[in-house]
Design a protein around this motif. Structure first.
Motif, PDB file in Angstrom:
ATOM      1  N   MET A   1       0.842  -1.210   0.000  1.00  0.00           N
ATOM      2  CA  MET A   1       0.000   0.000   0.000  1.00  0.00           C
ATOM      3  C   MET A   1       0.872   1.252   0.000  1.00  0.00           C
ATOM      4  SD  MET A   1      -3.372  -0.455   0.181  1.00  0.00           S
ATOM      5  CE  MET A   1      -4.239   0.679   1.256  1.00  0.00           C
ATOM      6  N   THR A   2       0.504   2.190  -0.838  1.00  0.00           N
ATOM      7  CA  THR A   2       1.252   3.445  -0.835  1.00  0.00           C
ATOM      8  C   THR A   2       0.536   4.530  -0.042  1.00  0.00           C
ATOM      9  OG1 THR A   2       0.173   4.005  -2.889  1.00  0.00           O
ATOM     10  CG2 THR A   2       2.370   3.039  -3.063  1.00  0.00           C
ATOM     11  N   PHE A   3      -0.703   4.278   0.336  1.00  0.00           N
ATOM     12  CA  PHE A   3      -1.435   5.309   1.080  1.00  0.00           C
ATOM     13  C   PHE A   3      -0.947   5.370   2.521  1.00  0.00           C
ATOM     14  CE2 PHE A   3      -4.232   4.628  -2.471  1.00  0.00           C
ATOM     15  CZ  PHE A   3      -4.657   5.914  -2.771  1.00  0.00           C
ATOM     16  N   PRO A   4      -0.812   6.597   3.052  1.00  0.00           N
ATOM     17  CA  PRO A   4      -0.293   6.737   4.408  1.00  0.00           C
ATOM     18  C   PRO A   4      -1.293   6.293   5.478  1.00  0.00           C
ATOM     19  CG  PRO A   4      -0.920   8.869   3.519  1.00  0.00           C
ATOM     20  CD  PRO A   4      -1.099   7.881   2.405  1.00  0.00           C
ATOM     21  N   VAL A   5      -0.749   5.989   6.655  1.00  0.00           N
ATOM     22  CA  VAL A   5      -1.568   5.646   7.812  1.00  0.00           C
ATOM     23  C   VAL A   5      -1.488   6.798   8.816  1.00  0.00           C
ATOM     24  CG1 VAL A   5      -1.911   4.023   9.725  1.00  0.00           C
ATOM     25  CG2 VAL A   5      -1.082   3.181   7.489  1.00  0.00           C
ATOM     26  N   VAL A   6      -2.640   7.372   9.138  1.00  0.00           N
ATOM     27  CA  VAL A   6      -2.707   8.426  10.149  1.00  0.00           C
ATOM     28  C   VAL A   6      -3.066   7.773  11.485  1.00  0.00           C
ATOM     29  CG1 VAL A   6      -3.951  10.502  10.923  1.00  0.00           C
ATOM     30  CG2 VAL A   6      -3.391  10.206   8.493  1.00  0.00           C
ATOM     31  N   GLY A   7      -2.209   7.972  12.474  1.00  0.00           N
ATOM     32  CA  GLY A   7      -2.496   7.461  13.819  1.00  0.00           C
ATOM     33  C   GLY A   7      -3.250   8.524  14.602  1.00  0.00           C
ATOM     34  N   MET A   8      -4.471   8.204  15.008  1.00  0.00           N
ATOM     35  CA  MET A   8      -5.314   9.186  15.713  1.00  0.00           C
ATOM     36  C   MET A   8      -5.403   8.771  17.179  1.00  0.00           C
ATOM     37  SD  MET A   8      -7.478  11.752  15.803  1.00  0.00           S
ATOM     38  CE  MET A   8      -7.983  12.243  14.152  1.00  0.00           C
ATOM     39  N   VAL A   9      -4.958   9.652  18.056  1.00  0.00           N
ATOM     40  CA  VAL A   9      -5.042   9.360  19.491  1.00  0.00           C
ATOM     41  C   VAL A   9      -6.339   9.950  20.037  1.00  0.00           C
ATOM     42  CG1 VAL A   9      -3.963   9.638  21.747  1.00  0.00           C
ATOM     43  CG2 VAL A   9      -2.535   9.395  19.700  1.00  0.00           C
ATOM     44  N   GLY A  10      -7.202   9.079  20.538  1.00  0.00           N
ATOM     45  CA  GLY A  10      -8.487   9.526  21.078  1.00  0.00           C
ATOM     46  C   GLY A  10      -9.626   9.124  20.176  1.00  0.00           C
ATOM     47  N   GLY A  11     -10.690   8.577  20.760  1.00  0.00           N
ATOM     48  CA  GLY A  11     -11.763   7.981  19.958  1.00  0.00           C
ATOM     49  C   GLY A  11     -13.070   8.748  19.972  1.00  0.00           C
ATOM     50  N   GLY A  12     -13.032  10.049  20.225  1.00  0.00           N
ATOM     51  CA  GLY A  12     -14.264  10.849  20.287  1.00  0.00           C
ATOM     52  C   GLY A  12     -14.809  11.200  18.911  1.00  0.00           C
ATOM     53  N   GLU A  56       4.559   3.283  26.741  1.00  0.00           N
ATOM     54  CA  GLU A  56       4.789   2.068  25.949  1.00  0.00           C
ATOM     55  C   GLU A  56       3.588   1.746  25.063  1.00  0.00           C
ATOM     56  OE1 GLU A  56       7.760   1.064  25.345  1.00  0.00           O
ATOM     57  OE2 GLU A  56       8.319   2.590  26.816  1.00  0.00           O
ATOM     58  N   THR A  57       2.382   2.025  25.572  1.00  0.00           N
ATOM     59  CA  THR A  57       1.164   1.853  24.751  1.00  0.00           C
ATOM     60  C   THR A  57       1.232   2.775  23.529  1.00  0.00           C
ATOM     61  OG1 THR A  57      -0.122   1.342  26.724  1.00  0.00           O
ATOM     62  CG2 THR A  57      -1.368   2.031  24.785  1.00  0.00           C
ATOM     63  N   LEU A  58       1.636   4.021  23.758  1.00  0.00           N
ATOM     64  CA  LEU A  58       1.747   4.982  22.651  1.00  0.00           C
ATOM     65  C   LEU A  58       2.798   4.544  21.639  1.00  0.00           C
ATOM     66  CD1 LEU A  58       1.638   8.435  24.485  1.00  0.00           C
ATOM     67  CD2 LEU A  58       0.034   7.673  22.733  1.00  0.00           C
ATOM     68  N   ARG A  59       3.925   4.069  22.156  1.00  0.00           N
ATOM     69  CA  ARG A  59       5.025   3.641  21.262  1.00  0.00           C
ATOM     70  C   ARG A  59       4.584   2.480  20.385  1.00  0.00           C
ATOM     71  NH1 ARG A  59       9.926   4.701  25.148  1.00  0.00           N
ATOM     72  NH2 ARG A  59      10.913   6.341  23.910  1.00  0.00           N
ATOM     73  N   ALA A  60       3.921   1.502  20.995  1.00  0.00           N
ATOM     74  CA  ALA A  60       3.465   0.334  20.233  1.00  0.00           C
ATOM     75  C   ALA A  60       2.425   0.775  19.201  1.00  0.00           C
ATOM     76  CB  ALA A  60       2.879  -0.708  21.186  1.00  0.00           C
ATOM     77  N   PHE A  61       1.553   1.678  19.598  1.00  0.00           N
ATOM     78  CA  PHE A  61       0.513   2.188  18.696  1.00  0.00           C
ATOM     79  C   PHE A  61       1.142   2.913  17.504  1.00  0.00           C
ATOM     80  CE2 PHE A  61      -2.025   5.963  17.501  1.00  0.00           C
ATOM     81  CZ  PHE A  61      -3.111   5.327  16.941  1.00  0.00           C
ATOM     82  N   ALA A  62       2.180   3.708  17.782  1.00  0.00           N
ATOM     83  CA  ALA A  62       2.775   4.559  16.746  1.00  0.00           C
ATOM     84  C   ALA A  62       3.530   3.759  15.684  1.00  0.00           C
ATOM     85  CB  ALA A  62       3.706   5.586  17.387  1.00  0.00           C
ATOM     86  N   ARG A  63       3.937   2.525  16.037  1.00  0.00           N
ATOM     87  CA  ARG A  63       4.633   1.705  15.046  1.00  0.00           C
ATOM     88  C   ARG A  63       3.700   1.449  13.857  1.00  0.00           C
ATOM     89  NH1 ARG A  63       6.095  -2.213  19.036  1.00  0.00           N
ATOM     90  NH2 ARG A  63       7.325  -0.781  20.314  1.00  0.00           N
ATOM     91  N   GLY A  64       4.176   1.729  12.654  1.00  0.00           N
ATOM     92  CA  GLY A  64       3.327   1.511  11.482  1.00  0.00           C
ATOM     93  C   GLY A  64       2.482   2.727  11.121  1.00  0.00           C
ATOM     94  N   CYS A  65       2.530   3.779  11.944  1.00  0.00           N
ATOM     95  CA  CYS A  65       1.819   5.019  11.581  1.00  0.00           C
ATOM     96  C   CYS A  65       2.809   5.957  10.883  1.00  0.00           C
ATOM     97  CB  CYS A  65       1.277   5.731  12.815  1.00  0.00           C
ATOM     98  SG  CYS A  65      -0.031   4.826  13.662  1.00  0.00           S
ATOM     99  N   ASP A  66       2.323   6.683   9.877  1.00  0.00           N
ATOM    100  CA  ASP A  66       3.184   7.659   9.206  1.00  0.00           C
ATOM    101  C   ASP A  66       3.192   8.995   9.927  1.00  0.00           C
ATOM    102  OD1 ASP A  66       4.113   6.305   6.634  1.00  0.00           O
ATOM    103  OD2 ASP A  66       1.971   5.854   6.703  1.00  0.00           O
ATOM    104  N   VAL A  67       2.126   9.260  10.664  1.00  0.00           N
ATOM    105  CA  VAL A  67       2.021  10.511  11.422  1.00  0.00           C
ATOM    106  C   VAL A  67       1.032  10.277  12.558  1.00  0.00           C
ATOM    107  CG1 VAL A  67       0.231  11.394   9.852  1.00  0.00           C
ATOM    108  CG2 VAL A  67       1.524  13.006  11.228  1.00  0.00           C
ATOM    109  N   ILE A  68       1.252  11.009  13.654  1.00  0.00           N
ATOM    110  CA  ILE A  68       0.326  10.922  14.792  1.00  0.00           C
ATOM    111  C   ILE A  68      -0.395  12.257  14.935  1.00  0.00           C
ATOM    112  CG2 ILE A  68       0.175  10.715  17.325  1.00  0.00           C
ATOM    113  CD1 ILE A  68       0.924   8.088  16.072  1.00  0.00           C
ATOM    114  N   THR A  69      -1.726  12.200  15.089  1.00  0.00           N
ATOM    115  CA  THR A  69      -2.489  13.411  15.398  1.00  0.00           C
ATOM    116  C   THR A  69      -3.525  13.081  16.466  1.00  0.00           C
ATOM    117  OG1 THR A  69      -3.590  15.352  14.445  1.00  0.00           O
ATOM    118  CG2 THR A  69      -4.197  13.224  13.535  1.00  0.00           C
ATOM    119  N   PHE A  70      -4.369  14.060  16.820  1.00  0.00           N
ATOM    120  CA  PHE A  70      -5.150  13.920  18.059  1.00  0.00           C
ATOM    121  C   PHE A  70      -6.613  14.317  17.941  1.00  0.00           C
ATOM    122  CE2 PHE A  70      -0.828  15.314  18.705  1.00  0.00           C
ATOM    123  CZ  PHE A  70      -0.328  14.276  19.463  1.00  0.00           C
TER     124      PHE A  70
END
Ligand code: ADP
Length: 397
Positions: A1-12, A56-70
């Motif tokens: 896949m060439t499409f990026p993965v956005v890591g979103m912190v928070g499920g609201g 450590e939860t954040l670090r594991a989550f961030a693996r495989g994300c191209d960017v983290i936002t909130f």
């Protein structure tokens, strides 16, 4: 896949609507959510359930994300620094986000860059609050009292107290009328910020989006009406706002974003004073309730532009589609079946757009919002208000 993965912190709901805006672009989302039932967790494909306060939860989550936002501002600043040190782009970055996390840091920075603010200082205890009130009375007020409505007394009270971290929707904000009343905010054990109580004529918001390489777009300045400390109605653009003041508010928001290095959506909540000035109330560095109207009322929504910004794509046109757009929040009422109201609301107003967040209906909780638009402000306001009240169940026809 060439499409990026956005890591979103928070499920609201902000995460839910940001994800929705990414769908047409084929952007993939990964979500860190408190529970599998959270608003965004119901719709995002890849969900990690975990605690954003745990590095450590954040670090594991961030693996495989191209960017983290909130979706919210509550991730500890030092954890975000650690993610950045791991080489993961965090947008907005901790150096900017800390100004939306901590009202003390925000006020200090805004004072440094010369942004207009209410008088303020960190206070140590109730006696210090009384001293601050007395200082205001000795001529330190930024805003002259508006007479009967202002209600300011000879001892300088009332004064607004805010815990510097952790507040939202008016929680963590107190209006105190005496030294004795000032005890409560100190019980939380976090630093307390005292501010002069601004005698404002209305609240405005200047919303802008800025990308990492510095492109920025500004939405029209809106009026935001709060009821019991919760946003109730947003009118875009702010009716009868002086053109010069509107331009000033947009320029101020752009300057704050650039000075603080904000990436993504920035909401600058403002007070408009009777003598024709604006003062900054607070900053939010994520899509914001005052920008929900853009989903249906602007060429590019705040959510779509936030996604573009965090991926450093060119930003979309922020201009409005109609002369007036009004957003009303739908709060939970006494009966839980909101869907029942759809038939009536949709039949009554074909322009109406309903946005529901998939939340359980609890009295007073924000469970959705409606947007509607048109040429006549009174008519647009009436249609939005009617739909929000009907869905809530406070009116039945
Ligand atoms: P929150 O983080 O809970 O949104 P805010 O700082 O925005 O807290 O304050 C909530 C509301 O309290 C504002 O929308 C405004 O109506 C009122 N308020 C906050 N600060 C002041 C002030 N200095 N003077 C007058 N009213 C204020």
């Amino acid at each position: 896949m060439t499409f990026p993965v956005v890591g979103m912190v928070g499920g609201g709901q902000l995460a839910r609507m940001t994800h929705e805006a990414g769908i047409p672009l084929g952007i993939r989302f990964k979500l860190l959510s408190d529970t599998p039932q959270d608003s965004a967790a119901q719709v995002v494909n890849e969900v990690v359930v975990g605690d954003y306060r745990d590095l450590e939860t954040l670090r594991a989550f961030a693996r495989g994300c191209d960017v983290i936002t909130f979706d919210h501002e509550h991730v500890p600043t030092e954890h975000l620094r650690a993610l950045e040190a791991d080489g993961i782009p965090v947008r907005p970055g901790p150096g900017a986000l800390v100004h939306a996390q901590d009202k003390g840091v925000m006020r200090a920075k805004l004072a440094e860059i010369g942004a207009p603010c209410p008088r303020h200082r960190i206070v140590a205890d109730p006696a210090d609050v009384a001293a601050f009130a007395a200082e205001l009375e000795r001529g330190g007020h930024e805003v002259p009292s508006g007479g009967a409505g202002g209600g300011r007394r000879a001892d300088g009270f009332p004064v607004v107290l805010k815990t510097v971290r952790g507040g939202y929707d008016g929680k963590g904000v107190w209006v105190v009328r005496s030294e004795a009343e000032a005890a409560e905010p100190f019980r939380a054990g976090v630093p307390v910020l005292a501010e002069e109580k601004v005698d404002f004529v209305r609240e405005l918001a200047a919303n802008i989006v800025r990308s990492p390489h510095g492109q920025a777009v500004a939405y029209p300045v809106v009026e935001s009406i709060q009821v019991d400390g919760v946003c109730d109605t947003v009118i875009a653009p702010a009716p009868e706002l002086d053109e010069r003041l509107a331009g000033e508010a947009q320029q101020l928001a752009l300057r704050i974003a650039s000075e603080l290095g904000v990436v993504g959506h920035l909401a600058v909540e403002l007070f408009e004073t009777a003598d024709g000035r604006i003062l900054v109330n607070e900053l939010a560095m994520r899509p914001h309730n005052s920008g929900h109207w853009t989903q249906d009322g602007a060429i590019t929504s705040q959510f779509a532009n936030h996604v573009r910004a965090v991926l450093d794509l060119p930003l979309g046109d922020p201009r409005p589609r109609a002369p007036w757009t009004v957003m009303c929040n739908v709060l939970g009422g006494d009966y839980p079946d909101m869907y029942q109201g759809y038939l009536h609301c949709m039949a009554r107003d074909p322009q109406l757009k309903i946005h529901m967040y998939g939340k359980d209906v609890k009295p007073g909780r924000k469970v959705g919002h409606v947007n509607t638009y048109g040429d006549d402000l009174a008519d647009v306001r009436e249609r939005a208000r009617h739909a929000a009240d009907y869905l809530r169940g406070t009116i039945t026809e």
